[in-house]
Design an enzyme around this catalytic site. Structure first.
Site, PDB file in Angstrom:
ATOM      1  N   HIS A 135      70.289  11.524 -38.748  1.00 21.81           N
ATOM      2  CA  HIS A 135      69.390  10.890 -37.777  1.00 21.81           C
ATOM      3  C   HIS A 135      69.774   9.424 -37.567  1.00 21.81           C
ATOM      4  O   HIS A 135      70.106   8.720 -38.524  1.00 21.81           O
ATOM      5  CB  HIS A 135      67.938  10.960 -38.255  1.00 21.81           C
ATOM      6  CG  HIS A 135      67.400  12.362 -38.360  1.00 21.81           C
ATOM      7  ND1 HIS A 135      67.698  13.196 -39.424  1.00 21.81           N
ATOM      8  CD2 HIS A 135      66.597  13.070 -37.521  1.00 21.81           C
ATOM      9  CE1 HIS A 135      67.092  14.366 -39.239  1.00 21.81           C
ATOM     10  NE2 HIS A 135      66.420  14.318 -38.102  1.00 21.81           N
ATOM     11  N   ASP A 145      70.247  12.837 -34.654  1.00 24.18           N
ATOM     12  CA  ASP A 145      69.053  13.194 -33.890  1.00 24.18           C
ATOM     13  C   ASP A 145      68.092  12.015 -33.715  1.00 24.18           C
ATOM     14  O   ASP A 145      68.098  11.058 -34.487  1.00 24.18           O
ATOM     15  CB  ASP A 145      68.281  14.302 -34.605  1.00 24.18           C
ATOM     16  CG  ASP A 145      68.914  15.677 -34.434  1.00 24.18           C
ATOM     17  OD1 ASP A 145      70.066  15.745 -33.965  1.00 24.18           O
ATOM     18  OD2 ASP A 145      68.257  16.671 -34.788  1.00 24.18           O
TER      19      ASP A 145
END
Length: 247
Positions: free
Chosen positions: A214, A69
């Site tokens: 992430h 992400d």
């Protein structure tokens, strides 16, 4: 398309009276129609998918899906792409629209490497209380900047920031994007050290799991190193890498 069809029909009714003018008019009309059909063929029709929030892989069994992400990030995304390429693993990148605008070349690289793309909102807003119209406008804006960066790329998924879904699953599904959740979050948004992230990945992975990590939104060097270390360990345990399911 309706206007082109109507004009062509009307012209056909007068063919015998003004053939010269018709030929002059027909050429640009046919060219426009051809370009329109070509564009449709390239983009394809938007087909609604199931609005269920997916947390499992496409194939199930002893597979795992890595998803990342908040990128793209100019430092950590290129390093992560190198790691994934080295290990021959395909992942899913959930893209932050403002970051796509800043680093469009990275989106092009992600797509060129064969990874899947996911819409992750324009500015990582909490959409939990938004109207469907507000959500749609935001997601369309993100899709537009992604397609400017990587023309023709398919945007397969949507992931709500903070997991605050509200009405976004229904909107995303109507736009042809599968709502994408996760089964395990390794908490790398507060970097605890590479060793700890390796432990969390190996302890929290389960067959068929979508894993949340992430590559943007902060210093993700520990995440990149942990991914590099855990891929061989997971393969040694019989795991293969898959993409999230689409319903």
């Amino acid at each position: 398309m309706t206007t082109t069809t109507s004009t062509t029909t009307e012209a056909a009714a007068h063919r015998t009276r003004r053939p010269g003018r018709l030929r002059r008019l027909a050429a640009p009309l046919l060219l426009a129609a051809g370009l329109c059909m070509s564009s449709l063929a390239t983009a394809g029709p938007v087909q609604a998918v199931d609005s269920t929030v997916i947390t499992y892989t496409q194939s199930g069994g002893r597979t795992v899906s890595f998803t990342f992400d908040d990128g793209p990030d100019p430092t950590h995304t290129p390093r992560l792409l190198e790691v994934l390429r080295k290990h021959n693993v395909k992942a899913t990148f959930c893209l932050w629209g403002d970051h796509v605008r800043q680093y469009p070349y990275l989106v092009s690289r992600i797509a060129a490497d064969g990874h899947r793309l996911c819409n992750h909102s324009m500015a990582h807003q909490d959409m939990g209380g938004w109207s469907q119209q507000q959500i749609r406008q935001n997601l369309e804006q993100v899709n537009n900047v992604i397609r400017q960066a990587a023309p023709g790329a398919q945007i397969t998924y949507f992931r709500a920031p903070y997991g605050s879904w509200g009405q976004s699953p229904q909107v995303a599904a109507s736009m042809g994007m599968q709502p994408l959740g996760w089964r395990a979050d390794i908490g790398d948004w507060q970097p605890p050290g590479t060793g700890e992230l390796v432990n969390r990945i190996m302890q929290r992975v389960t067959p068929g799991a979508v894993m949340l990590m992430h590559d943007g939104g902060g210093d993700r060097g520990q995440t990149v190193s942990a991914v590099d270390q855990t891929i061989p360990q997971l393969k040694a345990q019989g795991y293969t890498f898959d993409q999230p399911a689409v319903r």
